[in-house]
Scaffold this active site. Structure first.
Site, PDB file in Angstrom:
ATOM      1  N   ILE A 138      28.071  20.353  60.378  1.00  0.00           N
ATOM      2  CA  ILE A 138      27.749  21.523  61.204  1.00  0.00           C
ATOM      3  C   ILE A 138      28.986  21.864  62.046  1.00  0.00           C
ATOM      4  CG2 ILE A 138      26.150  22.473  62.918  1.00  0.00           C
ATOM      5  CD1 ILE A 138      24.628  21.410  60.538  1.00  0.00           C
TER       6      ILE A 138
ATOM      7  N   SER B 192      22.864  10.892  61.677  1.00  0.00           N
ATOM      8  CA  SER B 192      23.914  11.631  60.959  1.00  0.00           C
ATOM      9  C   SER B 192      23.839  11.290  59.484  1.00  0.00           C
ATOM     10  CB  SER B 192      25.295  11.236  61.490  1.00  0.00           C
ATOM     11  OG  SER B 192      26.306  11.732  60.638  1.00  0.00           O
TER      12      SER B 192
ATOM     13  N   TYR C  10      31.259   4.998  64.286  1.00  0.00           N
ATOM     14  CA  TYR C  10      30.272   6.062  64.525  1.00  0.00           C
ATOM     15  C   TYR C  10      29.070   5.896  63.592  1.00  0.00           C
ATOM     16  CZ  TYR C  10      28.531  10.960  64.213  1.00  0.00           C
ATOM     17  OH  TYR C  10      27.760  12.090  64.183  1.00  0.00           O
ATOM     18  N   ALA C  11      29.356   5.681  62.292  1.00  0.00           N
ATOM     19  CA  ALA C  11      28.286   5.609  61.298  1.00  0.00           C
ATOM     20  C   ALA C  11      27.341   4.445  61.568  1.00  0.00           C
ATOM     21  CB  ALA C  11      28.885   5.508  59.896  1.00  0.00           C
TER      22      ALA C  11
ATOM     23  N   LYS D 142      24.813   5.343  64.066  1.00  0.00           N
ATOM     24  CA  LYS D 142      23.795   6.272  63.560  1.00  0.00           C
ATOM     25  C   LYS D 142      22.771   5.556  62.691  1.00  0.00           C
ATOM     26  CE  LYS D 142      25.341   9.940  65.622  1.00  0.00           C
ATOM     27  NZ  LYS D 142      24.533  10.610  66.644  1.00  0.00           N
TER      28      LYS D 142
END
Ligand code: NAD
Length: 267
Positions: free
Chosen positions: A195, A149, A162-163, A166
């Site tokens: 997106i 991401s 989350y980061a 990734k």
């Protein structure tokens, strides 16, 4: 079109596994791989959405196998690879797309939420690389594609857990590339920018899950204003980058992170 160019992107005769195939990017990746000629094996933890993807694929005449899979469970991931080999006799492409997003400041992330994010986004991709890697090493060829991401490039509040998964996926991808490259297996990542998909629809869906067009337009305007190309992406932008990595067009590329992101980060 020139035959050499067409051949470079042709997946005819190849078998591609796509995880998270019930989601926005995974569904489009499965359709795009199938459109390039691949047989696709689709996996997701959400059976209904997986069935919708299967129906969309069948409408195009694609050959598809549906394997409901929880990527956080190693035994299920191994079974996914075994199902692809058992049904189709080969495994050429494996796209680790499944992930979850949760919002919390670092100080507020509950332990069970941290565990869930790491289990799907990192361990799930790790298990996928292991299962795919074993089959591909045995065959002496294959392409693994992990979805990272843009969030890995710069810290943002509320998505820290989350980061970090990734960023870890990018490092995992490089290590897999180093370890398996000599055996003919490539591993690359794609780090998308914004997106519109079910993952990002919380920005404009109401409590019942219906789209609020005004909030959606406001979200698109905001996200567009943050990137040099002044637009949001679409799942096909990511799927075409994945097609490049899946196909012989990228046969000299491994260990890389592609960034279809409108220019939102340029590390
Ligand atoms: N949409 C974006 O703006 C964006 C930006 C950067 C990166 N990404 C990444 O792209 C990928 C696809 O995201 P998307 O936007 O299509 O999201 P999405 O939520 O539409 O799709 C993700 C899919 O993963 C599935 N999934 C969740 N947990 C699973 C598990 N344990 N096992 C199997 N499947 C599971 C979900 O059911 C869902 O269908 C993700 O890795 C995401 O982190 C998305």
């Amino acid at each position: 079109m020139d035959e050499q160019i067409q051949q470079a992107f042709d997946l005819s005769g190849r078998v591609a596994v796509v995880t998270g195939a019930g989601g926005g990017i995974g569904r489009q990746a499965a359709l795009t791989f199938a459109g390039a000629g691949a047989t696709v094996v689709i996996a997701d933890v959400l059976g209904d959405r997986l069935d919708e993807t299967a129906a969309a694929l069948k409408d195009t005449g694609a050959t598809v196998s549906v394997v409901p899979t929880d990527m956080s469970r190693k035994a299920e991931v191994d079974a996914l690879a075994e199902a692809a080999l058992a049904h189709h006799g080969r495994l050429d492409v494996w796209a680790n797309v499944a992930a979850i997003l949760r919002h919390n400041l670092i100080l507020d992330v509950p332990e069970d939420e941290l565990d869930a994010i790491i289990s799907v986004n990192l361990k799930g991709v790790f298990f996928g690389c292991q299962a795919a890697g074993r089959a591909m090493v045995a065959a002496g060829r294959g392409s693994i594609i992990n979805i990272a991401s843009q969030g890995m490039d710069h810290p943002s509040p509320l998505v820290g857990a989350y980061a970090l998964t990734k960023a870890a996926v990018a490092m995992l991808t490089r290590t897999v590339a180093v370890e398996l490259g000599p055996q003919g297996v490539r591993a690359n990542a794609v780090a998308p920018g914004f997106i519109p998909t079910p993952m990002t629809a919380y920005r404009w869906n109401d409590a019942e899950g219906n789209v609020d067009p005004e909030r959606q337009q406001a979200a698109f305007d905001l996200m567009s204003s943050l990137v040099p190309l002044r637009c949001v992406g679409e799942p096909l932008d990511i799927a075409l980058a994945m097609l490049y990595l899946a196909s012989d067009a990228s046969k000299f590329m491994t260990g890389q992170v592609l960034r279809p992101n409108g220019g939102g980060s340029m590390p």
